[in-house]
Scaffold this motif. Sequence first.
Motif, PDB file in Angstrom:
ATOM      1  N   LEU A 194       4.835   4.692 -10.567  1.00  0.00           N
ATOM      2  CA  LEU A 194       4.579   3.266 -10.237  1.00  0.00           C
ATOM      3  C   LEU A 194       5.923   2.534  -9.587  1.00  0.00           C
ATOM      4  O   LEU A 194       6.223   1.435  -9.761  1.00  0.00           O
ATOM      5  CB  LEU A 194       4.341   2.427 -11.547  1.00  0.00           C
ATOM      6  CG  LEU A 194       2.974   2.588 -12.392  1.00  0.00           C
ATOM      7  CD1 LEU A 194       2.801   2.028 -13.671  1.00  0.00           C
ATOM      8  CD2 LEU A 194       1.960   2.722 -11.319  1.00  0.00           C
ATOM      9  N   ALA A 195       6.374   3.029  -8.674  1.00  0.00           N
ATOM     10  CA  ALA A 195       7.864   2.777  -8.013  1.00  0.00           C
ATOM     11  C   ALA A 195       7.313   1.870  -7.136  1.00  0.00           C
ATOM     12  O   ALA A 195       8.535   1.237  -6.210  1.00  0.00           O
ATOM     13  CB  ALA A 195       8.812   3.970  -7.624  1.00  0.00           C
ATOM     14  N   HIS A 196       6.298   1.694  -6.488  1.00  0.00           N
ATOM     15  CA  HIS A 196       5.983   1.134  -5.208  1.00  0.00           C
ATOM     16  C   HIS A 196       4.941  -0.097  -5.611  1.00  0.00           C
ATOM     17  O   HIS A 196       4.189  -0.134  -6.502  1.00  0.00           O
ATOM     18  CB  HIS A 196       5.322   1.730  -4.174  1.00  0.00           C
ATOM     19  CG  HIS A 196       6.178   2.947  -3.908  1.00  0.00           C
ATOM     20  ND1 HIS A 196       7.131   3.073  -2.943  1.00  0.00           N
ATOM     21  CD2 HIS A 196       6.065   4.426  -4.024  1.00  0.00           C
ATOM     22  CE1 HIS A 196       7.657   4.097  -2.817  1.00  0.00           C
ATOM     23  NE2 HIS A 196       7.100   5.241  -3.342  1.00  0.00           N
ATOM     24  N   ARG A 197       5.083  -1.067  -4.675  1.00  0.00           N
ATOM     25  CA  ARG A 197       4.122  -2.474  -4.960  1.00  0.00           C
ATOM     26  C   ARG A 197       2.733  -2.121  -5.065  1.00  0.00           C
ATOM     27  O   ARG A 197       1.964  -2.809  -5.781  1.00  0.00           O
ATOM     28  CB  ARG A 197       4.542  -3.464  -4.243  1.00  0.00           C
ATOM     29  CG  ARG A 197       6.107  -3.887  -4.384  1.00  0.00           C
ATOM     30  CD  ARG A 197       6.212  -5.147  -3.159  1.00  0.00           C
ATOM     31  NE  ARG A 197       7.550  -5.547  -3.515  1.00  0.00           N
ATOM     32  CZ  ARG A 197       8.285  -6.632  -2.901  1.00  0.00           C
ATOM     33  NH1 ARG A 197       7.578  -7.242  -1.733  1.00  0.00           N
ATOM     34  NH2 ARG A 197       9.644  -7.048  -2.713  1.00  0.00           N
ATOM     35  N   ARG A 198       2.510  -1.303  -4.269  1.00  0.00           N
ATOM     36  CA  ARG A 198       0.892  -1.018  -3.939  1.00  0.00           C
ATOM     37  C   ARG A 198       0.587  -0.373  -5.342  1.00  0.00           C
ATOM     38  O   ARG A 198      -0.701  -0.736  -5.814  1.00  0.00           O
ATOM     39  CB  ARG A 198       0.729  -0.053  -2.880  1.00  0.00           C
ATOM     40  CG  ARG A 198      -0.956   0.356  -2.769  1.00  0.00           C
ATOM     41  CD  ARG A 198      -1.152   1.162  -1.525  1.00  0.00           C
ATOM     42  NE  ARG A 198      -2.557   1.291  -1.415  1.00  0.00           N
ATOM     43  CZ  ARG A 198      -3.379   0.346  -0.912  1.00  0.00           C
ATOM     44  NH1 ARG A 198      -3.109  -0.906  -0.569  1.00  0.00           N
ATOM     45  NH2 ARG A 198      -4.777   0.652  -0.908  1.00  0.00           N
ATOM     46  N   ALA A 214      -9.293   1.584  -4.142  1.00  0.00           N
ATOM     47  CA  ALA A 214      -8.048   0.743  -3.703  1.00  0.00           C
ATOM     48  C   ALA A 214      -7.393   2.116  -2.687  1.00  0.00           C
ATOM     49  O   ALA A 214      -6.430   1.705  -1.568  1.00  0.00           O
ATOM     50  CB  ALA A 214      -7.175   0.397  -4.542  1.00  0.00           C
ATOM     51  N   GLY A 215      -7.349   3.264  -3.159  1.00  0.00           N
ATOM     52  CA  GLY A 215      -6.648   4.320  -2.529  1.00  0.00           C
ATOM     53  C   GLY A 215      -7.558   4.824  -1.205  1.00  0.00           C
ATOM     54  O   GLY A 215      -6.851   5.679  -0.455  1.00  0.00           O
ATOM     55  N   TRP A 216      -8.696   4.325  -0.937  1.00  0.00           N
ATOM     56  CA  TRP A 216      -9.494   4.918   0.043  1.00  0.00           C
ATOM     57  C   TRP A 216      -8.887   4.393   1.211  1.00  0.00           C
ATOM     58  O   TRP A 216      -8.480   3.274   1.542  1.00  0.00           O
ATOM     59  CB  TRP A 216     -10.850   4.455  -0.123  1.00  0.00           C
ATOM     60  CG  TRP A 216     -12.091   5.213   0.786  1.00  0.00           C
ATOM     61  CD1 TRP A 216     -12.390   4.883   2.096  1.00  0.00           C
ATOM     62  CD2 TRP A 216     -12.562   6.313   0.547  1.00  0.00           C
ATOM     63  NE1 TRP A 216     -13.123   5.878   2.565  1.00  0.00           N
ATOM     64  CE2 TRP A 216     -13.458   6.968   1.567  1.00  0.00           C
ATOM     65  CE3 TRP A 216     -12.541   7.249  -0.511  1.00  0.00           C
ATOM     66  CZ2 TRP A 216     -14.184   8.044   1.495  1.00  0.00           C
ATOM     67  CZ3 TRP A 216     -13.271   8.292  -0.713  1.00  0.00           C
ATOM     68  CH2 TRP A 216     -14.224   8.779   0.411  1.00  0.00           C
ATOM     69  N   GLY A 217      -8.734   5.463   2.169  1.00  0.00           N
ATOM     70  CA  GLY A 217      -8.125   4.852   3.345  1.00  0.00           C
ATOM     71  C   GLY A 217      -6.643   4.987   3.352  1.00  0.00           C
ATOM     72  O   GLY A 217      -5.833   4.792   4.536  1.00  0.00           O
ATOM     73  N   HIS A 218      -5.829   5.325   2.336  1.00  0.00           N
ATOM     74  CA  HIS A 218      -4.632   5.628   2.358  1.00  0.00           C
ATOM     75  C   HIS A 218      -4.303   6.922   1.362  1.00  0.00           C
ATOM     76  O   HIS A 218      -3.510   7.175   0.445  1.00  0.00           O
ATOM     77  CB  HIS A 218      -3.911   4.696   1.217  1.00  0.00           C
ATOM     78  CG  HIS A 218      -4.201   3.093   1.935  1.00  0.00           C
ATOM     79  ND1 HIS A 218      -3.196   2.579   2.850  1.00  0.00           N
ATOM     80  CD2 HIS A 218      -5.043   2.109   1.832  1.00  0.00           C
ATOM     81  CE1 HIS A 218      -3.542   1.468   3.042  1.00  0.00           C
ATOM     82  NE2 HIS A 218      -4.804   1.084   2.462  1.00  0.00           N
ATOM     83  N   PRO A 219      -4.957   8.328   2.142  1.00  0.00           N
ATOM     84  CA  PRO A 219      -4.749   9.486   1.654  1.00  0.00           C
ATOM     85  C   PRO A 219      -3.272  10.055   1.573  1.00  0.00           C
ATOM     86  O   PRO A 219      -2.744  10.756   0.742  1.00  0.00           O
ATOM     87  CB  PRO A 219      -5.442  10.411   2.410  1.00  0.00           C
ATOM     88  CG  PRO A 219      -5.298   9.663   3.805  1.00  0.00           C
ATOM     89  CD  PRO A 219      -5.212   8.121   3.544  1.00  0.00           C
ATOM     90  N   ARG A 220      -2.319   9.365   2.470  1.00  0.00           N
ATOM     91  CA  ARG A 220      -0.801   9.711   2.488  1.00  0.00           C
ATOM     92  C   ARG A 220      -0.133   9.228   1.230  1.00  0.00           C
ATOM     93  O   ARG A 220      -0.041   7.987   1.247  1.00  0.00           O
ATOM     94  CB  ARG A 220      -0.242   9.508   3.833  1.00  0.00           C
ATOM     95  CG  ARG A 220       1.089   9.805   3.832  1.00  0.00           C
ATOM     96  CD  ARG A 220       1.701   9.606   5.345  1.00  0.00           C
ATOM     97  NE  ARG A 220       3.048  10.043   5.608  1.00  0.00           N
ATOM     98  CZ  ARG A 220       3.976   9.544   6.518  1.00  0.00           C
ATOM     99  NH1 ARG A 220       3.224   9.223   7.541  1.00  0.00           N
ATOM    100  NH2 ARG A 220       5.109  10.263   6.598  1.00  0.00           N
ATOM    101  N   ALA A 221       0.514   9.889   0.584  1.00  0.00           N
ATOM    102  CA  ALA A 221       1.287   9.524  -0.687  1.00  0.00           C
ATOM    103  C   ALA A 221       2.787   8.773  -0.094  1.00  0.00           C
ATOM    104  O   ALA A 221       3.194   9.170   1.010  1.00  0.00           O
ATOM    105  CB  ALA A 221       1.592  10.476  -1.325  1.00  0.00           C
ATOM    106  N   GLU A 222       2.856   7.548  -0.674  1.00  0.00           N
ATOM    107  CA  GLU A 222       4.019   6.968  -0.231  1.00  0.00           C
ATOM    108  C   GLU A 222       5.422   7.787  -0.757  1.00  0.00           C
ATOM    109  O   GLU A 222       5.391   8.512  -1.664  1.00  0.00           O
ATOM    110  CB  GLU A 222       4.281   5.542  -1.034  1.00  0.00           C
ATOM    111  CG  GLU A 222       2.923   4.761  -0.599  1.00  0.00           C
ATOM    112  CD  GLU A 222       2.944   3.372  -1.416  1.00  0.00           C
ATOM    113  OE1 GLU A 222       3.423   2.324  -0.922  1.00  0.00           O
ATOM    114  OE2 GLU A 222       2.605   3.482  -2.665  1.00  0.00           O
ATOM    115  N   GLU A 223       6.460   7.954  -0.013  1.00  0.00           N
ATOM    116  CA  GLU A 223       7.728   8.577  -0.270  1.00  0.00           C
ATOM    117  C   GLU A 223       8.146   8.022  -1.398  1.00  0.00           C
ATOM    118  O   GLU A 223       8.219   6.773  -1.917  1.00  0.00           O
ATOM    119  CB  GLU A 223       8.504   8.461   0.916  1.00  0.00           C
ATOM    120  CG  GLU A 223       8.218   9.055   2.227  1.00  0.00           C
ATOM    121  CD  GLU A 223       9.009   9.193   3.085  1.00  0.00           C
ATOM    122  OE1 GLU A 223      10.240   8.798   2.802  1.00  0.00           O
ATOM    123  OE2 GLU A 223       8.623   9.511   4.235  1.00  0.00           O
TER     124      GLU A 223
END
Length: 230
Positions: free
Chosen positions: A179-183, A218-227
Amino acid sequence: MARVSLDATRQQALSVSLATGAYGLSFGALSVAAGLDVWQTCALSLLVFSGGSQFAFVGVIGAGGHPFSAVATSTFLGLRNGFYGVGLAPVMRPMRGWRRAAAAQVTIDESTAVALAQPAEDPDARRTGFWWTGIGVFLGWNAITLVGALLGSRIGDPADWGLDAAAAAAFLALVWPRLAHRRAQAVAAASCVLALALTPITPAGVPVLAAAAVAIVAGWGHPRAEEVPE
């Protein structure tokens, strides 16, 4: 140098195995309190071997939910292990036969985390971290589950001992680093709000399924994990 690296990896794996295995005491007690017997409880740990899925299953059963809801909720939470296999495949190949089946069984949060925490240029350390953690957690979790189940009928209400809070603590410990990122924070907040709103008006298990659906959409279309920030 490689010897020191593998020794450090084994120590890390053993530490994680001991810490994770301790939660088996809570699961065993809660499972018996939910109405399962000792053998059913041990079978869940032996065959399912996914702490989050097991806690979800007995939680729904204990709340009076339909078995179908319990299985669906447990399965939803267990799907993440399949995605772990995708990330681990380059590390574990080539592997066939019983070793492949064994690796699938011990592909869990902890074995994946320890394996991928090792340097990418050191595949031996990654494989060592995976196997030592996976097998260590498997042995500890099943042994302590049995202890918890045997004690479950003797200690009364698990809530009196704080064992009911162990499940929530385990989930939080797994989720918090992500949970380190806003999304991620926004998705988690939306899922929690929806689950809390549905809890009084829907059968047990439905709030968890709905919250999982929110996370998937919410994660659909964002398969790439945030750094992850260093």
